[in-house]
Write a protein that holds these residues in place. Structure first.
Motif, PDB file in Angstrom:
ATOM      1  N   TRP A  34       7.863  -6.469 -11.756  1.00  0.00           N
ATOM      2  CA  TRP A  34       7.727  -5.915 -10.413  1.00  0.00           C
ATOM      3  C   TRP A  34       8.756  -6.528  -9.489  1.00  0.00           C
ATOM      4  O   TRP A  34       8.956  -7.747  -9.504  1.00  0.00           O
ATOM      5  CB  TRP A  34       6.327  -6.207  -9.863  1.00  0.00           C
ATOM      6  N   SER A  36      10.133  -8.398  -6.455  1.00  0.00           N
ATOM      7  CA  SER A  36       9.467  -9.354  -5.586  1.00  0.00           C
ATOM      8  C   SER A  36       9.364  -8.805  -4.172  1.00  0.00           C
ATOM      9  O   SER A  36      10.235  -8.067  -3.708  1.00  0.00           O
ATOM     10  CB  SER A  36      10.232 -10.681  -5.566  1.00  0.00           C
ATOM     11  N   GLY A  37       8.290  -9.140  -3.497  1.00  0.00           N
ATOM     12  CA  GLY A  37       8.103  -8.704  -2.120  1.00  0.00           C
ATOM     13  C   GLY A  37       7.501  -7.334  -1.965  1.00  0.00           C
ATOM     14  O   GLY A  37       7.341  -6.853  -0.847  1.00  0.00           O
ATOM     15  N   GLU A  38       7.136  -6.679  -3.077  1.00  0.00           N
ATOM     16  CA  GLU A  38       6.595  -5.324  -3.012  1.00  0.00           C
ATOM     17  C   GLU A  38       5.174  -5.268  -3.579  1.00  0.00           C
ATOM     18  O   GLU A  38       4.920  -5.750  -4.682  1.00  0.00           O
ATOM     19  CB  GLU A  38       7.466  -4.349  -3.805  1.00  0.00           C
ATOM     20  N   GLY A  39       4.289  -4.671  -2.823  1.00  0.00           N
ATOM     21  CA  GLY A  39       2.964  -4.335  -3.310  1.00  0.00           C
ATOM     22  C   GLY A  39       2.272  -5.402  -4.132  1.00  0.00           C
ATOM     23  O   GLY A  39       2.090  -6.542  -3.699  1.00  0.00           O
ATOM     24  N   CYS A 103       2.491   2.259  -0.778  1.00  0.00           N
ATOM     25  CA  CYS A 103       2.958   1.519   0.402  1.00  0.00           C
ATOM     26  C   CYS A 103       3.894   0.376   0.044  1.00  0.00           C
ATOM     27  O   CYS A 103       4.350  -0.350   0.928  1.00  0.00           O
ATOM     28  CB  CYS A 103       1.756   0.942   1.160  1.00  0.00           C
ATOM     29  N   ARG A 104       4.214   0.208  -1.228  1.00  0.00           N
ATOM     30  CA  ARG A 104       4.869  -1.028  -1.651  1.00  0.00           C
ATOM     31  C   ARG A 104       6.248  -1.238  -1.027  1.00  0.00           C
ATOM     32  O   ARG A 104       6.705  -2.375  -0.931  1.00  0.00           O
ATOM     33  CB  ARG A 104       5.000  -1.075  -3.171  1.00  0.00           C
ATOM     34  N   ARG A 105       6.921  -0.172  -0.602  1.00  0.00           N
ATOM     35  CA  ARG A 105       8.240  -0.323   0.024  1.00  0.00           C
ATOM     36  C   ARG A 105       8.232   0.092   1.498  1.00  0.00           C
ATOM     37  O   ARG A 105       9.283   0.224   2.101  1.00  0.00           O
ATOM     38  CB  ARG A 105       9.285   0.509  -0.732  1.00  0.00           C
ATOM     39  N   HIS A 106       7.052   0.283   2.054  1.00  0.00           N
ATOM     40  CA  HIS A 106       6.976   0.721   3.455  1.00  0.00           C
ATOM     41  C   HIS A 106       7.502  -0.389   4.364  1.00  0.00           C
ATOM     42  O   HIS A 106       7.023  -1.524   4.313  1.00  0.00           O
ATOM     43  CB  HIS A 106       5.528   1.047   3.811  1.00  0.00           C
ATOM     44  N   PRO A 111       4.490  -8.494   3.770  1.00  0.00           N
ATOM     45  CA  PRO A 111       4.001  -9.115   2.540  1.00  0.00           C
ATOM     46  C   PRO A 111       2.593  -9.674   2.661  1.00  0.00           C
ATOM     47  O   PRO A 111       1.799  -9.590   1.714  1.00  0.00           O
ATOM     48  CB  PRO A 111       5.026 -10.227   2.294  1.00  0.00           C
ATOM     49  N   PHE A 114       0.105  -6.983   1.873  1.00  0.00           N
ATOM     50  CA  PHE A 114      -0.003  -6.691   0.444  1.00  0.00           C
ATOM     51  C   PHE A 114      -0.897  -7.724  -0.246  1.00  0.00           C
ATOM     52  O   PHE A 114      -1.748  -7.384  -1.066  1.00  0.00           O
ATOM     53  CB  PHE A 114       1.378  -6.698  -0.213  1.00  0.00           C
TER      54      PHE A 114
END
Length: 236
Positions: A34, A36-39, A103-106, A111, A114
């Motif tokens: 994954w 990093s920093g996403e979802g 929403c992982r890149r919204h 962070p 998430f």
């Protein structure tokens, strides 16, 4: 067989090197898959750091070691890992984990959100099913697991503390009445744990009635997902 009768098990082919902790190794594998920093990746990074520090032997044991396999903390972690690995493979994870995916890149979701949404899903869904799994495996009642439930709660409290310490923006970065402050203060780990314990006991009492039990499980999943979705409300 209903979903509440199925214990979470490690994904095929994802076993760790001999002597390692399956839980930790699977978390490390997810970290590499994954961005990093996403979802889910934000929650996984925080979870992994805490487990490596305070519970490095979580899940370690022989496959036929009944007591080790039934530890509540292991079962709880395995439910999370099963959901994350399903999402990684393009499958459909439990409803409570789905809000973290679209929403992982919204750009308006931070962070911290998430991580808290992941913690909400883990407590509101995974912990509930883990209690039922453990009772089935050990042939005991939920009250017999109160001590273990409290120990898992201590680990989750450390996880929440790490999330706040590492991901909460400093006062100099928050505007007056920043919505993020409101969101964070609106969610309580203690209340989430109390709700999880109540849901687990109810689900256990329904074990002889498959249809109502499955309906309750689905509603528990959906309820956890609703709260998680609210925690992901864009703040900018």
């Amino acid at each position: 067989m209903t979903q509440i009768e199925q214990s979470a098990v490690p994904a095929p082919g994802s076993g760790p090197p001999t002597g390692g902790s399956p839980v930790i190794e699977r978390m490390r594998q997810l970290r590499s898959r994954w961005p990093s920093g996403e979802g889910v990746a934000v929650f996984n990074a925080a979870y992994l750091e805490v487990v490596e520090r305070v519970a490095p032997d979580l899940g370690r044991g022989r496959p036929d070691d009944r007591e080790a396999a039934a530890l509540l903390g292991v079962r709880c972690a395995e439910h999370y890992l099963s959901a994350a690995e399903t999402a990684t493979a393009g499958g459909r994870p439990p409803e409570c984990w789905r809000p973290l995916l679209p929403c992982r890149r919204h750009p308006g979701v931070r962070p911290l959100q998430f991580a808290l949404s992941g913690l909400q899903a883990h407590v509101g869904h995974d912990l509930v099913l883990a209690v039922v799994d453990t009772c089935r495996t050990l042939g005991c009642e939920p009250p017999d697991l109160e001590g273990e439930f409290e120990r898992v709660g201590e680990l989750l409290a450390l996880l929440e503390e790490r999330i706040h310490d590492e991901l909460m923006p400093g006062p100099d970065l928050l505007e007056i009445a920043d919505p993020l402050t409101h969101l964070v203060s609106s969610w309580s780990l203690e209340r989430a744990r109390e709700a999880a314990w109540s849901a687990a006991r109810t689900l256990w009492r329904l074990r002889g009635f498959p249809a109502p039990a499955e309906e309750f499980r689905q509603r528990t999943d959906a309820g956890a997902g609703l709260v998680g979705r609210l925690l992901l409300t864009p703040c900018r």
